[in-house]
Design an enzyme around this catalytic site. Structure first.
Site, PDB file in Angstrom:
ATOM      1  N   GLU A 100       0.713  -1.092  -0.155  1.00  0.00           N
ATOM      2  CA  GLU A 100      -0.018   0.096  -0.130  1.00  0.00           C
ATOM      3  C   GLU A 100       0.919   1.208   0.115  1.00  0.00           C
ATOM      4  O   GLU A 100       2.073   1.249   0.811  1.00  0.00           O
ATOM      5  CB  GLU A 100      -1.127   0.008   1.143  1.00  0.00           C
ATOM      6  CG  GLU A 100      -1.630   1.079   1.478  1.00  0.00           C
ATOM      7  CD  GLU A 100      -2.690   1.345   0.399  1.00  0.00           C
ATOM      8  OE1 GLU A 100      -3.470   0.713   0.198  1.00  0.00           O
ATOM      9  OE2 GLU A 100      -2.680   2.607  -0.079  1.00  0.00           O
ATOM     10  N   ASN A 133       5.815   1.721  -3.335  1.00  0.00           N
ATOM     11  CA  ASN A 133       4.920   1.851  -4.532  1.00  0.00           C
ATOM     12  C   ASN A 133       5.241   0.594  -5.513  1.00  0.00           C
ATOM     13  O   ASN A 133       6.194   0.431  -6.037  1.00  0.00           O
ATOM     14  CB  ASN A 133       5.475   3.129  -5.128  1.00  0.00           C
ATOM     15  CG  ASN A 133       5.067   3.693  -6.240  1.00  0.00           C
ATOM     16  OD1 ASN A 133       4.289   2.742  -6.940  1.00  0.00           O
ATOM     17  ND2 ASN A 133       5.273   4.844  -6.835  1.00  0.00           N
ATOM     18  N   SER A 134       4.115  -0.216  -5.595  1.00  0.00           N
ATOM     19  CA  SER A 134       4.377  -1.256  -6.393  1.00  0.00           C
ATOM     20  C   SER A 134       4.438  -1.073  -7.670  1.00  0.00           C
ATOM     21  O   SER A 134       4.888  -2.385  -8.459  1.00  0.00           O
ATOM     22  CB  SER A 134       3.321  -2.195  -5.923  1.00  0.00           C
ATOM     23  OG  SER A 134       2.057  -1.757  -5.972  1.00  0.00           O
ATOM     24  N   LEU A 153      -7.595  -5.089  -6.333  1.00  0.00           N
ATOM     25  CA  LEU A 153      -9.118  -4.934  -6.069  1.00  0.00           C
ATOM     26  C   LEU A 153      -9.145  -3.182  -5.863  1.00  0.00           C
ATOM     27  O   LEU A 153      -8.732  -2.683  -4.957  1.00  0.00           O
ATOM     28  CB  LEU A 153      -9.321  -5.601  -4.605  1.00  0.00           C
ATOM     29  CG  LEU A 153      -9.049  -6.955  -4.876  1.00  0.00           C
ATOM     30  CD1 LEU A 153      -9.797  -7.869  -3.342  1.00  0.00           C
ATOM     31  CD2 LEU A 153      -9.214  -7.829  -6.056  1.00  0.00           C
ATOM     32  N   ASP A 156      -7.548   2.654  -7.947  1.00  0.00           N
ATOM     33  CA  ASP A 156      -7.806   4.066  -8.282  1.00  0.00           C
ATOM     34  C   ASP A 156      -8.016   4.223  -9.861  1.00  0.00           C
ATOM     35  O   ASP A 156      -7.185   3.833 -10.701  1.00  0.00           O
ATOM     36  CB  ASP A 156      -6.492   5.004  -8.036  1.00  0.00           C
ATOM     37  CG  ASP A 156      -7.100   6.458  -7.990  1.00  0.00           C
ATOM     38  OD1 ASP A 156      -7.873   7.039  -8.344  1.00  0.00           O
ATOM     39  OD2 ASP A 156      -6.153   6.990  -6.869  1.00  0.00           O
ATOM     40  N   THR A 231     -13.245  -7.189   0.851  1.00  0.00           N
ATOM     41  CA  THR A 231     -12.825  -5.956   1.118  1.00  0.00           C
ATOM     42  C   THR A 231     -13.957  -4.786   1.553  1.00  0.00           C
ATOM     43  O   THR A 231     -14.944  -4.990   1.144  1.00  0.00           O
ATOM     44  CB  THR A 231     -12.084  -5.281  -0.325  1.00  0.00           C
ATOM     45  OG1 THR A 231     -13.218  -5.042  -1.142  1.00  0.00           O
ATOM     46  CG2 THR A 231     -11.121  -6.536  -0.733  1.00  0.00           C
ATOM     47  N   GLU A 232     -13.088  -3.937   2.219  1.00  0.00           N
ATOM     48  CA  GLU A 232     -13.718  -2.664   2.537  1.00  0.00           C
ATOM     49  C   GLU A 232     -14.570  -2.038   1.557  1.00  0.00           C
ATOM     50  O   GLU A 232     -15.848  -1.779   1.475  1.00  0.00           O
ATOM     51  CB  GLU A 232     -13.002  -1.674   3.430  1.00  0.00           C
ATOM     52  CG  GLU A 232     -12.471  -2.072   4.751  1.00  0.00           C
ATOM     53  CD  GLU A 232     -11.762  -3.292   4.840  1.00  0.00           C
ATOM     54  OE1 GLU A 232     -10.996  -3.648   3.734  1.00  0.00           O
ATOM     55  OE2 GLU A 232     -11.364  -3.928   5.809  1.00  0.00           O
ATOM     56  N   GLU A 233     -13.779  -1.854   0.418  1.00  0.00           N
ATOM     57  CA  GLU A 233     -14.246  -1.145  -0.662  1.00  0.00           C
ATOM     58  C   GLU A 233     -15.584  -2.174  -1.402  1.00  0.00           C
ATOM     59  O   GLU A 233     -16.379  -1.340  -1.998  1.00  0.00           O
ATOM     60  CB  GLU A 233     -13.154  -0.953  -1.843  1.00  0.00           C
ATOM     61  CG  GLU A 233     -13.453   0.096  -2.817  1.00  0.00           C
ATOM     62  CD  GLU A 233     -13.484   1.628  -2.040  1.00  0.00           C
ATOM     63  OE1 GLU A 233     -14.247   2.438  -2.931  1.00  0.00           O
ATOM     64  OE2 GLU A 233     -12.800   1.906  -1.096  1.00  0.00           O
TER      65      GLU A 233
END
Lengths: 257, 433
Positions: A100, A133-134, A153, A156, A231-233
């Site tokens: 993240e 920063n993947s 998932l 952005d 997931t929360e999203e």
């Protein structure tokens, strides 16, 4: 990194009933610019990734490193970590990591994992999180063909065309994902933005090293169900009755020279 | 504000570049927007012919600083590119520009495939494009563009190289990464299969070269970087074989005593001798050239010595050699700081004895040639340098410009933790509840 003692009663940032960190104390901005220069430490090479920090129970001391066991699942842009927590139970023997970019969110996931480990002894030892920063540093964390599953998932959406190059799925970045995925490894993507869903699907479709999973395979894969529920999203989208768009693809072997 | 302005101006300075024909038939030097070629084979300055519409005889072929020049492995092609977002492909027999490719961004690196069929170039966004040379020359349109094949995620690509066997394209960036990508038969569909990453540099990678010899036909990769190291790699596996910390060399520290330890001098260029035994290293602010010996069977690099130029503060910005001769060509220079100054200063020196497997020959035969002994004589230098005699003052100014420009070109700006936090003070997520 994860050593901080959490005392549910004394610390107001932790819920009294569950012992978990409370999200309101980890407010973060919804977006982070992946193009900017990074100021956090990055392992120089995969061999420098310190497993003892991430999985202290599985890798107790620095001395005896189990070379055999490697991280196999990566959740890119793990957010508040809902998927990792779900996966940890489903695959207790597999090491997994969330990546993240937003520091506050990473901190939350870190605390969440710690709290879960304390309240459920012996469980959640196989999950961890790292701030990175993947889009830039995936090859610094994983060797060629190391990963079995990668998750993207609700990334952005970056609607503006000018910002499309900030999208985490692109034809060029898929080269790097294909590099760290083992042949047969699976890449999972889901979004509630139709335009982004089509974009991710078309990138994966055009890439020569990925092929779509069949409907039957999707049906049989227990992970697919988690995409929209864990997931929360995903829960937020479900609450609001929104639609989701998935693309699940398998890494296939390359063209012969 | 002042600081930012300074930074901006310094990055505008482009270091001089040199390229040597693989059989040393000609030498090319680029300073600023000026491309100078001397035909050594026939002993006269080559006249560049560019038929593209905007060009006329009085102006330079490029409008802004040239950032990359190189010959193809066969020597029949030459490519130049830079800040004017143009990639020009030249035929070296006539020095006619056969095609001009438009890039969307400034170009930072170029490469020609070993078979001469494809030209690749990288832009400031980290995207690498390919063009088919044959197809391109047939096109009549003025709007010639490359096909994107791979990308480093928003990192400036500093160098592009094809492996000697032609199987891989290798790209280095300012984020310490070296990526080795399989170059397929038809690269116009993209190059998606990554063979390896060579990870180990802790700062930007500035230069790449290959070493191989008759005994060891399998090539290894040599890279130099902003972390003041030269590294030896097995690029097919990404395995780091040896690291040579050139910045810690005694002779170097003496010549540069005032430099603080926190900023080690960056390696600006590397060049290998054709027999694979020597690596020449140009280091930012080091007057002279460092020679390393490369032992291919032990897979090691070790410092032999620094060869400095007597009576001259010669800091090479770019170096090159042919695949046949034992000469190392070096250039020092930079595009002029203020545009009123029309001539760009460049100094060319040549080192002889650049090969040899035993130490003794290196000790005795390496020698900086006098101007009159340079191949082609002083006429060569007159063309490549712009003039034979360079005023000492201009020379020193160039030396100073080169020092700062080389570093600021690629180094990342460091901010303190406090300053970063201070700038975030107004953000919602930083407000305490």
């Amino acid at each position: 990194m994860l050593e901080q003692e959490c005392n549910a009663n004394a610390n107001p940032t932790f819920s009294k009933s569950t012992g978990l960190p409370r999200k309101r104390f980890y407010r973060a901005r919804a977006h982070s610019n992946p193009l900017s220069d990074s100021h956090f430490p990055i392992p120089i090479a995969p061999s420098e990734v310190d497993y003892t920090i991430h999985y202290p129970q599985i890798f107790p001391t620095c001395g005896e490193v189990q070379d055999s066991k490697k991280i196999e699942f990566a959740d890119i842009g793990c957010g508040f970590g809902g998927l990792l927590i779900g996966l940890s139970i489903l695959f207790p023997e597999t090491l997994m990591i969330g990546m993240e970019l937003r520091d506050k969110v990473t901190e939350y996931v870190k605390e969440r994992i710690l709290a879960l480990r304390t309240t459920n002894p012996g469980q959640y030892q196989n999950v961890s999180v790292v701030r990175t920063n993947s889009m830039k540093y995936i090859p610094n964390f994983f060797r060629k063909g190391q990963l079995k599953k990668m998750f993207f998932l609700f990334p952005d959406p970056h609607f503006k065309e000018k910002n499309h190059r900030r999208r985490v799925i692109s034809l060029q970045l898929l080269d790097e994902y294909a590099y760290v995925l083992a042949v047969g490894g699976i890449i999972y993507t889901i979004t509630d933005v139709e335009e982004l869903g089509e974009w991710m699907k078309s990138c994966l479709e055009r890439h020569p090293l990925f092929e779509a999973l069949s409907a039957a395979e999707l049906q049989d894969d227990p992970v697919v169900k988690l995409l929209s529920t864990a997931t929360e999203e995903g829960q937020k989208v479900a609450r609001n009755g929104g639609q989701t768009y998935q693309a699940v693809y398998r890494r296939i072997s390359g063209y012969q020279q | 504000m002042q600081e930012d302005a300074d930074q901006h101006r310094e990055t505008e300075v482009a270091p001089a570049l040199i390229a040597v024909h693989p059989a040393q038939q000609s030498i090319a030097v680029a300073v600023g927007s000026d491309l100078r070629v001397f035909n050594l084979h026939e002993g006269y300055p080559a006249k560049l012919v560019d038929d593209s519409e905007e060009h006329n005889a009085n102006t330079n072929v490029h409008k802004h600083s040239i950032r990359a020049i190189r010959y193809g492995a066969k020597g029949n092609l030459f490519v130049s590119a830079g800040d004017d977002k143009l990639v020009k492909i030249w035929k070296t027999d006539s020095w006619r520009c056969t095609s001009t490719v438009l890039s969307e961004k400034r170009v930072s690196a170029v490469a020609i495939s070993n078979d001469g069929l494809y030209v690749c170039f990288a832009d400031k966004f980290g995207v690498v494009y390919v063009v088919d040379v044959e197809e391109l020359s047939k096109q009549s349109s003025t709007n010639k563009k490359g096909v994107p094949i791979l990308a480093h995620y928003c990192s400036i690509i500093t160098r592009l190289e094809f492996s000697p066997d032609g199987r891989f394209i290798i790209s280095a960036d300012r984020d310490f990464k070296i990526r080795v990508t399989v170059f397929p038969r038809n690269p116009l569909n993209g190059t998606h299969e990554i063979q390896s990453f060579c990870l180990g540099h802790t700062e930007f990678v500035s230069s790449l070269a290959f070493v191989r010899s008759l005994d060891h036909p399998q090539a290894f990769l040599v890279s130099g970087g902003g972390d003041s190291t030269v590294r030896l790699w097995d690029f097919t596996t990404g395995c780091l074989l040896d690291t040579c910390a050139v910045g810690e060399h005694e002779g170097f520290l003496q010549s540069n005593g005032k430099e603080d330890e926190s900023s080690l001098p960056a390696v600006t260029d590397v060049c290998t001798s054709h027999d694979g035994s020597l690596v020449a290293v140009a280091i930012q602010s080091l007057a002279g050239i460092m020679l390393l010996s490369c032992n291919l069977s032990a897979k090691t690099l070790s410092i032999i010595k620094v060869i400095s130029v007597s009576e001259e503060n010669f800091i090479p910005t770019s170096i090159g050699s042919s695949s046949t001769e034992r000469l190392l060509w070096m250039v020092m220079g930079a595009s002029s700081l203020n545009s009123s100054d029309s001539t760009c200063v460049a100094r060319v020196r040549v080192l002889s004895g650049f090969s040899g497997s035993n130490m003794e020959s290196v000790e005795h035969e390496t020698l900086i040639l006098d101007d009159k002994d340079v191949p082609g004589g002083e006429v060569t230098l007159e063309k490549l340098q712009g003039s034979l005699l360079i005023e000492k003052q201009a020379f020193n100014a160039a030396a100073e410009a080169v020092k700062t420009a080389m570093r600021n070109l690629l180094i990342k700006k460091q901010y303190t933790e406090e300053r970063r936090e201070y700038r975030k003070r107004g953000r919602n997520d930083k407000k305490t509840i």
